[in-house]
Design an enzyme around this catalytic site. Structure first.
Site, PDB file in Angstrom:
ATOM      1  N   TYR A  32     -59.646  23.642  15.122  1.00  0.00           N
ATOM      2  CA  TYR A  32     -59.869  22.610  16.130  1.00  0.00           C
ATOM      3  C   TYR A  32     -59.694  23.148  17.533  1.00  0.00           C
ATOM      4  CZ  TYR A  32     -54.819  21.976  17.114  1.00  0.00           C
ATOM      5  OH  TYR A  32     -53.511  22.152  17.509  1.00  0.00           O
ATOM      6  N   LYS A 147     -56.389  28.541  15.680  1.00  0.00           N
ATOM      7  CA  LYS A 147     -56.096  27.137  15.985  1.00  0.00           C
ATOM      8  C   LYS A 147     -56.490  26.285  14.777  1.00  0.00           C
ATOM      9  CE  LYS A 147     -56.059  24.059  20.016  1.00  0.00           C
ATOM     10  NZ  LYS A 147     -54.625  23.830  19.976  1.00  0.00           N
ATOM     11  N   GLU A 179     -43.311  30.437  21.516  1.00  0.00           N
ATOM     12  CA  GLU A 179     -44.096  29.395  22.193  1.00  0.00           C
ATOM     13  C   GLU A 179     -43.481  28.060  21.804  1.00  0.00           C
ATOM     14  OE1 GLU A 179     -48.204  28.951  20.916  1.00  0.00           O
ATOM     15  OE2 GLU A 179     -47.712  29.397  18.836  1.00  0.00           O
ATOM     16  N   LEU A 203     -50.509  31.054  19.824  1.00  0.00           N
ATOM     17  CA  LEU A 203     -51.865  30.650  20.182  1.00  0.00           C
ATOM     18  C   LEU A 203     -52.193  31.196  21.580  1.00  0.00           C
ATOM     19  CD1 LEU A 203     -54.145  28.750  19.041  1.00  0.00           C
ATOM     20  CD2 LEU A 203     -53.451  27.209  20.857  1.00  0.00           C
TER      21      LEU A 203
HETATM   22  N1  PDD Z   1     -52.106  22.359  21.471  1.00  0.00           N
HETATM   23  N2  PDD Z   1     -49.520  26.729  21.349  1.00  0.00           N
HETATM   24  C1  PDD Z   1     -49.718  25.785  20.410  1.00  0.00           C
HETATM   25  C2  PDD Z   1     -49.043  25.950  19.098  1.00  0.00           C
HETATM   26  C3  PDD Z   1     -50.542  24.680  20.702  1.00  0.00           C
HETATM   27  O1  PDD Z   1     -50.747  23.751  19.756  1.00  0.00           O
HETATM   28  C4  PDD Z   1     -51.147  24.565  21.983  1.00  0.00           C
HETATM   29  C5  PDD Z   1     -52.024  23.417  22.360  1.00  0.00           C
HETATM   30  C6  PDD Z   1     -50.909  25.582  22.931  1.00  0.00           C
HETATM   31  C7  PDD Z   1     -51.529  25.553  24.307  1.00  0.00           C
HETATM   32  O2  PDD Z   1     -52.900  25.915  24.263  1.00  0.00           O
HETATM   33  P1  PDD Z   1     -53.937  25.332  25.341  1.00  0.00           P
HETATM   34  O3  PDD Z   1     -53.396  25.681  26.691  1.00  0.00           O
HETATM   35  O4  PDD Z   1     -55.191  26.046  25.034  1.00  0.00           O
HETATM   36  O5  PDD Z   1     -54.005  23.842  25.133  1.00  0.00           O
HETATM   37  C8  PDD Z   1     -50.099  26.646  22.571  1.00  0.00           C
HETATM   38  C9  PDD Z   1     -53.037  21.284  21.662  1.00  0.00           C
HETATM   39  C10 PDD Z   1     -53.062  20.688  23.020  1.00  0.00           C
HETATM   40  C11 PDD Z   1     -52.836  20.270  20.539  1.00  0.00           C
HETATM   41  O6  PDD Z   1     -52.587  20.712  19.437  1.00  0.00           O
HETATM   42  O7  PDD Z   1     -52.962  19.065  20.758  1.00  0.00           O
END
Ligand code: PDD
Length: 287
Positions: A32, A147, A179, A203
């Site tokens: 996703y 992801k 993270e 991620l």
């Molecule tokens: N999640 N690390 C993890 C485990 C995450 O699930 C996310 C973002 C990030 C940040 O990535 P980005 O800056 O590309 O949004 C880091 C999304 C927002 C979610 O699962 O809803």
């Protein structure tokens, strides 16, 4: 009524249905993206679609759409939903199989689903005051750069943080901060930003990368290096970043104040640069 997209059609969200034999439902077999929309414009779309391709390649699902098709579908989805600031969610699963078997089925058609919701204003008074976080052991798998929709560990970790009266969990592995449960982590020490290097443990966040780009463009010193637990606890500032959270300052970690216990000066500078970047996106001067 919210409009969703499913396998070629736009339809009301509550009418979007997927068969129970979908591999996403049975195995969490899919990937996703979450893409912010500012002023009706998809934020950093090219970066999100590149990461989507990497996730699809890693789990061996053929990308069902070309980049141009993704762009037109997601742009139309945003246009069909209310509000100029939104968060678009998309997922691609391996599709519907005739029977439940862990092994890949022959020739399934990937399921493509997308929806959009109005974005909560992330830089509100709560995040201005800072958020609280707790540390928890990283119980996830060894491919956190993918992801994947298989998010049960992240769900449990985030809920553990909420049950403890916090907003987010910062995950520790082998003595290092990796993270957040749904965000990337930065610390600031003596004016230098530090965030862990990309790799299989985390991620590769789009927000994280933009912050590093803004740091380069504005001569803000930074390092991509591992963050020992002691450095996390001794940091002047801690930030958590994501597409929905933008940049949240953490002012309390495990019930202890972070630095002065207030959002710090480096965060104030970076959130201003981030907001300026968003304005350029709204005006069509950046993407
Ligand atoms: N999640 N690390 C993890 C485990 C995450 O699930 C996310 C973002 C990030 C940040 O990535 P980005 O800056 O590309 O949004 C880091 C999304 C927002 C979610 O699962 O809803």
């Amino acid at each position: 009524m919210t409009t969703a997209y499913l396998n070629g059609d736009f339809l009301p969200l509550d009418q979007a249905c997927v068969p129970v034999m979908d591999r996403g439902f049975l195995f969490g077999d899919g990937v996703y993206e979450v893409i912010p929309v500012y002023g009706g414009k998809l934020f950093r779309l090219a970066h999100h679609l590149k990461r989507l391709q990497k996730s699809l390649d890693a789990v061996r699902i053929a990308n069902p759409l070309e980049v141009d098709a993704w762009e037109s579908i997601l742009t139309e989805l945003a246009a069909r939903n209310p509000g100029s600031d939104q968060a678009v969610y998309l997922q691609v699963t391996r599709g519907v199989a005739p029977r439940r078997d862990h092994a890949f089925p022959d020739a399934t058609r990937p399921t493509v689903f997308a929806m959009s919701s109005p974005s909560a204003e992330p830089v509100d008074s709560t995040s201005m005051q800072g958020i609280t976080a707790i540390t928890l052991p990283d119980i996830r798998w060894q491919h956190c750069n993918i992801k994947a929709i298989t998010l049960l560990p992240n769900v449990l970790l985030r809920q553990q943080a909420i049950d403890a009266g916090s907003v987010e969990a910062i995950l520790l592995k082998d003595g290092y901060a990796i993270e957040g449960a749904a965000s990337n982590v930065f610390i600031v020490k003596n004016g230098v930003l530090v965030t862990p290097p990309n790799g299989p443990a985390l991620l590769p966040g789009i927000t994280r990368d933009l912050i590093l780009e803004l740091a380069v463009a504005n001569a803000i010193p930074f390092r991509e290096s591992s963050i020992p637990d002691a450095d996390l606890r001794g940091a002047d500032e801690i930030w958590l970043t994501s597409s929905t959270r933008e940049i949240s300052p953490v002012t309390k970690l495990d019930d202890q104040p972070v630095g002065a216990g207030q959002p710090g000066p480096a965060w104030k500078t970076m959130i201003r640069l981030f907001q300026e970047y968003k304005e350029r996106v709204r005006r069509g001067q950046a993407s």
